[in-house]
Design a protein around this motif. Structure first.
Motif, PDB file in Angstrom:
ATOM      1  N   VAL A  24       0.846  -1.248   0.037  1.00 40.15           N
ATOM      2  CA  VAL A  24      -0.157  -0.001   0.045  1.00 40.15           C
ATOM      3  C   VAL A  24       0.975   1.340  -0.050  1.00 40.15           C
ATOM      4  O   VAL A  24       0.514   2.272  -0.784  1.00 40.15           O
ATOM      5  CB  VAL A  24      -1.031   0.104   1.233  1.00 40.15           C
ATOM      6  N   SER A  30      -3.963  -1.735  -2.666  1.00 35.66           N
ATOM      7  CA  SER A  30      -4.939  -0.679  -2.220  1.00 35.66           C
ATOM      8  C   SER A  30      -5.318  -0.835  -0.840  1.00 35.66           C
ATOM      9  O   SER A  30      -5.078  -2.110  -0.107  1.00 35.66           O
ATOM     10  CB  SER A  30      -6.189  -0.555  -3.154  1.00 35.66           C
ATOM     11  N   MET A  31      -5.957   0.204  -0.150  1.00 35.94           N
ATOM     12  CA  MET A  31      -6.305   0.044   1.251  1.00 35.94           C
ATOM     13  C   MET A  31      -7.529  -1.207   1.226  1.00 35.94           C
ATOM     14  O   MET A  31      -7.489  -2.010   2.264  1.00 35.94           O
ATOM     15  CB  MET A  31      -6.962   1.347   1.759  1.00 35.94           C
TER      16      MET A  31
END
Length: 252
Positions: A24, A30-31
Motif C-alpha cells: 500500500v 490498495s487499502m
C-alpha cells in the motif's frame, strides 16, 4: 518486518500482512486489498493454514490446463503483486504465459508501478498498461483488457479474482483458474478450477509442479485434468475445513 521474531507462532501471517502494508505504501496494493486479505485469513484459519489434499489436486490440474493451453495468461492484481510478484514471474516463465495487470481500484499510476515491479522481478511480457479491448458484461475499469493478454487467452489464472469478472470470462468461453480461500464465494463457484489455498502457498506450489510437469506428453496432462470436478473439489475443501475445526475443538 525485522521486528517480527521468527519463532512467533503467527510469523508467516504477520510477514504477509507487513508485505501488504508495504504494498500500500509503495502504491502497489490498495487499502481495500487489506480488508480482502483479512477476510481470506479467516478462511485460512479454518484450513489450518496449510495446503490441503484438495488444493494440491486443484493446483496440479491448473498447471496441466495451462500447459495444454494455446494462450495461457496470468492476471495479477495489487495484492498478488505485493505478495508473490517474484513467484508469479517464475510461473510465467516456466509456463510461457504472459502476465496482465487488472485492478478493481484502477489508476494508471498504480498499473504502471505494478508493471514495473513485475518486470524488475523477472517477468518478460507484462500487459495491462495499454488496454485495447473490453470484457463484455463488466461496466467497470476491470473490463479493460489486452488483445494479446486476457482478452485473447483461452486459459486465465486469476489469483484473488472478483466474482462478476470471473463469470464474464467464463461466458467468453475461457477456462478460468481461481485462487480463492473462500470455497463459497461466487468466484470459487464460477471458475473452471478453484484452488482453495493461500496465494503465498499456491503459486510456489504451482511453480514446482510446472517445472516437474513441463516435459510431460499432452496425453498425460489431459489425464491429469480428466475427471476433475470443481464442485466436488469445493465440497472436499469444505469438508477439510470442518475436519480441522472439529480437530481444534477436541484440542480445546
Amino acid at each position: 518486518m525485522t521486528d517480527i521474531p521468527e519463532d512467533h507462532p503467527r510469523y508467516f501471517s504477520l510477514v504477509t500482512r507487513e508485505l501488504l502494508v508495504k504494498g500500500v505504501k509503495d502504491g502497489i496494493a490498495s487499502m481495500q486489498g487489506l480488508i480482502a486479505q483479512g477476510r481470506g485469513e479467516a478462511f485460512d484459519y479454518l484450513l489450518g493454514e496449510r495446503t490441503t489434499a484438495s488444493a494440491m489436486q486443484a493446483e496440479r490440474v491448473a498447471v496441466a490446463l495451462m500447459l495444454l493451453a494455446e494462450r495461457p495468461v496470468i492476471s495479477v492484481n495489487g495484492n498478488a503483486a505485493a505478495l508473490v510478484a517474484e513467484e508469479v514471474c517464475e510461473l510465467s516463465h516456466v509456463l510461457n504465459a504472459p502476465v496482465e495487470v487488472n485492478l478493481f481500484h484502477r489508476t494508471e499510476e498504480r498499473v504502471a508501478r505494478i508493471v514495473s515491479l513485475l518486470k524488475s522481478k523477472g517477468c518478460r511480457v507484462v500487459y495491462g498498461d495499454r488496454p485495447d479491448r473490453l470484457i463484455p458484461g463488466i461496466s467497470h475499469e476491470r473490463a479493460k483488457a489486452t488483445s494479446m493478454g486476457i482478452y485473447g487467452a483461452d486459459v486465465v489464472l486469476v489469483p484473488l479474482e472478483d466474482g462478476d469478472r470471473c463469470e464474464a470470462l467464463v461466458k467468453m468461453g475461457k477456462k478460468v483458474i481461481a485462487i480463492d480461500l473462500n470455497p463459497l464465494s461466487r468466484t470459487a463457484r464460477a471458475a473452471t478450477v478453484t484452488i482453495v489455498d493461500n496465494v503465498v502457498r499456491a503459486v510456489p506450489n504451482m511453480v514446482a509442479m510446472a517445472k516437474e510437469m513441463k516435459g510431460m506428453p499432452a496425453r498425460e496432462l489431459s489425464d491429469a485434468v480428466k475427471g476433475f470436478s470443481n464442485d466436488r473439489a469445493l465440497a472436499q475443501a469444505l469438508e477439510e475445513m470442518m475436519e480441522n475445526v472439529m480437530k481444534a475443538r477436541r484440542n480445546v
